[in-house]
Design an enzyme around this catalytic site. Structure first.
Site, PDB file in Angstrom:
ATOM      1  N   GLU A  67       1.129   9.116   6.142  1.00  0.00           N
ATOM      2  CA  GLU A  67      -0.304   9.346   5.942  1.00  0.00           C
ATOM      3  C   GLU A  67      -0.719  10.669   6.560  1.00  0.00           C
ATOM      4  OE1 GLU A  67      -3.912   9.279   4.996  1.00  0.00           O
ATOM      5  OE2 GLU A  67      -3.154   7.240   4.705  1.00  0.00           O
ATOM      6  N   ASN A 116      -5.240   2.862  -3.739  1.00  0.00           N
ATOM      7  CA  ASN A 116      -6.499   3.550  -4.056  1.00  0.00           C
ATOM      8  C   ASN A 116      -6.231   5.045  -4.014  1.00  0.00           C
ATOM      9  OD1 ASN A 116      -7.932   1.160  -4.123  1.00  0.00           O
ATOM     10  ND2 ASN A 116      -8.955   1.457  -2.155  1.00  0.00           N
ATOM     11  N   GLN A 117      -6.493   5.742  -5.098  1.00  0.00           N
ATOM     12  CA  GLN A 117      -6.286   7.198  -5.130  1.00  0.00           C
ATOM     13  C   GLN A 117      -7.568   7.883  -5.582  1.00  0.00           C
ATOM     14  OE1 GLN A 117      -3.747   8.911  -3.940  1.00  0.00           O
ATOM     15  NE2 GLN A 117      -2.595   7.101  -3.316  1.00  0.00           N
ATOM     16  N   HIS A 145     -10.715   5.725  -9.094  1.00  0.00           N
ATOM     17  CA  HIS A 145     -12.185   5.795  -9.070  1.00  0.00           C
ATOM     18  C   HIS A 145     -12.780   5.972  -7.676  1.00  0.00           C
ATOM     19  CE1 HIS A 145     -11.022   3.058 -12.522  1.00  0.00           C
ATOM     20  NE2 HIS A 145     -11.546   4.108 -13.122  1.00  0.00           N
ATOM     21  N   CYS A 162     -15.868   0.194  -9.984  1.00  0.00           N
ATOM     22  CA  CYS A 162     -14.829  -0.428 -10.814  1.00  0.00           C
ATOM     23  C   CYS A 162     -14.385  -1.751 -10.198  1.00  0.00           C
ATOM     24  CB  CYS A 162     -13.633   0.518 -10.896  1.00  0.00           C
ATOM     25  SG  CYS A 162     -12.860   0.764  -9.294  1.00  0.00           S
ATOM     26  N   ASP A 214       0.863  -1.167   0.000  1.00  0.00           N
ATOM     27  CA  ASP A 214       0.000   0.000   0.000  1.00  0.00           C
ATOM     28  C   ASP A 214       0.907   1.226   0.000  1.00  0.00           C
ATOM     29  OD1 ASP A 214      -2.229   1.689   0.362  1.00  0.00           O
ATOM     30  OD2 ASP A 214      -1.918   1.656   2.532  1.00  0.00           O
ATOM     31  N   ARG A 215       0.413   2.359  -0.494  1.00  0.00           N
ATOM     32  CA  ARG A 215       1.260   3.549  -0.525  1.00  0.00           C
ATOM     33  C   ARG A 215       1.138   4.383   0.754  1.00  0.00           C
ATOM     34  NH1 ARG A 215       0.607   8.823  -4.385  1.00  0.00           N
ATOM     35  NH2 ARG A 215      -0.273   9.630  -2.464  1.00  0.00           N
ATOM     36  N   ASP A 216      -0.026   5.025   0.936  1.00  0.00           N
ATOM     37  CA  ASP A 216      -0.180   5.967   2.054  1.00  0.00           C
ATOM     38  C   ASP A 216      -0.250   5.223   3.387  1.00  0.00           C
ATOM     39  OD1 ASP A 216      -0.213   7.901   0.095  1.00  0.00           O
ATOM     40  OD2 ASP A 216      -2.390   7.863  -0.077  1.00  0.00           O
ATOM     41  N   CYS A 251      -5.912   2.939  -8.424  1.00  0.00           N
ATOM     42  CA  CYS A 251      -7.334   3.077  -8.779  1.00  0.00           C
ATOM     43  C   CYS A 251      -7.729   4.520  -8.556  1.00  0.00           C
ATOM     44  CB  CYS A 251      -8.196   2.155  -7.911  1.00  0.00           C
ATOM     45  SG  CYS A 251      -9.951   2.611  -8.009  1.00  0.00           S
ATOM     46  N   TYR A 284      -5.192  13.462   2.002  1.00  0.00           N
ATOM     47  CA  TYR A 284      -4.883  13.315   0.590  1.00  0.00           C
ATOM     48  C   TYR A 284      -3.584  14.036   0.230  1.00  0.00           C
ATOM     49  CZ  TYR A 284      -9.512  11.423   0.042  1.00  0.00           C
ATOM     50  OH  TYR A 284     -10.613  10.638   0.135  1.00  0.00           O
TER      51      TYR A 284
END
Ligand SMILES: [Zn+2]
Length: 183
Positions: free
Chosen positions: A17, A52-53, A87, A100, A9-11, A85, A20
């Protein structure tokens, strides 16, 4: 020969974290990440970011800006790939406000990664700081590690049963290297 992958995972795992992340100079990568990615490669594994973005769907930043951030992330940390992602059903940008197959805990992004790389899922792990990450790993049937960075400390209290829980990505890799050496 196919190799194991560490899905990240990124954030909250490789980037600090705090809501956004909107701009490139806004992306505080944890100082230990570059060494961790080196370790993954030395173990003969791939390092692949799955993120997830929904900020794109929410109109907080554009997909082009996100791609720039991803490129910087790749250059800085040497991860093999970043899949995202953009969406969200409740977004405001029509193009991205859809249901999605790529938003975690769906496995669409991992399927794309498996098409792009020769990945042995039996030797793969998902590392994240949220329930949604652990669920994604479980949905593809791979081992999962919850880290206590990002939202991890709160998420740890939930009934989510990852295979391992540890302080951060560095510790997670110690677990993986030990486990892989044993096999
Ligand atoms: Zn998506």
């Amino acid at each position: 020969m196919s190799s194991g992958a560490i899905f990240l995972d990124r954030d909250g795992v490789i980037v600090e974290e705090y809501g956004y992340v909107k701009q490139i100079d806004d992306m505080p990568i944890y100082p230990f990440v570059t060494d961790c990615i080196k370790k993954i490669h030395e173990a003969g594994m791939l390092a692949i970011v799955i993120t997830n973005q929904s900020g794109v769907a929410r109109g907080l930043f554009s997909e082009e800006e996100l791609i720039k951030m991803n490129n910087l992330l790749k250059e800085t940390t040497r991860v093999d790939a970043v899949y995202y992602c953009p969406h969200h059903l409740e977004g405001i940008v029509t193009k991205y406000s859809i249901k999605c197959r790529c938003r975690k805990p769906n496995i669409g992004l991992i399927e794309i990664a498996c098409n792009d790389f020769d990945i042995d899922l039996n030797k793969s792990f998902f590392i994240g700081d949220r329930e949604i990450d652990i669920q994604t790993g479980k949905n593809v049937g791979i081992k999962t590690i919850l880290v206590r960075t990002g939202y991890g400390k709160q998420e740890e209290k939930k009934d989510i049963h990852p295979d391992y829980i540890c302080d951060d990505l560095k510790k997670a890799l110690d677990i993986i290297v030990k486990r892989t050496a044993r096999e």
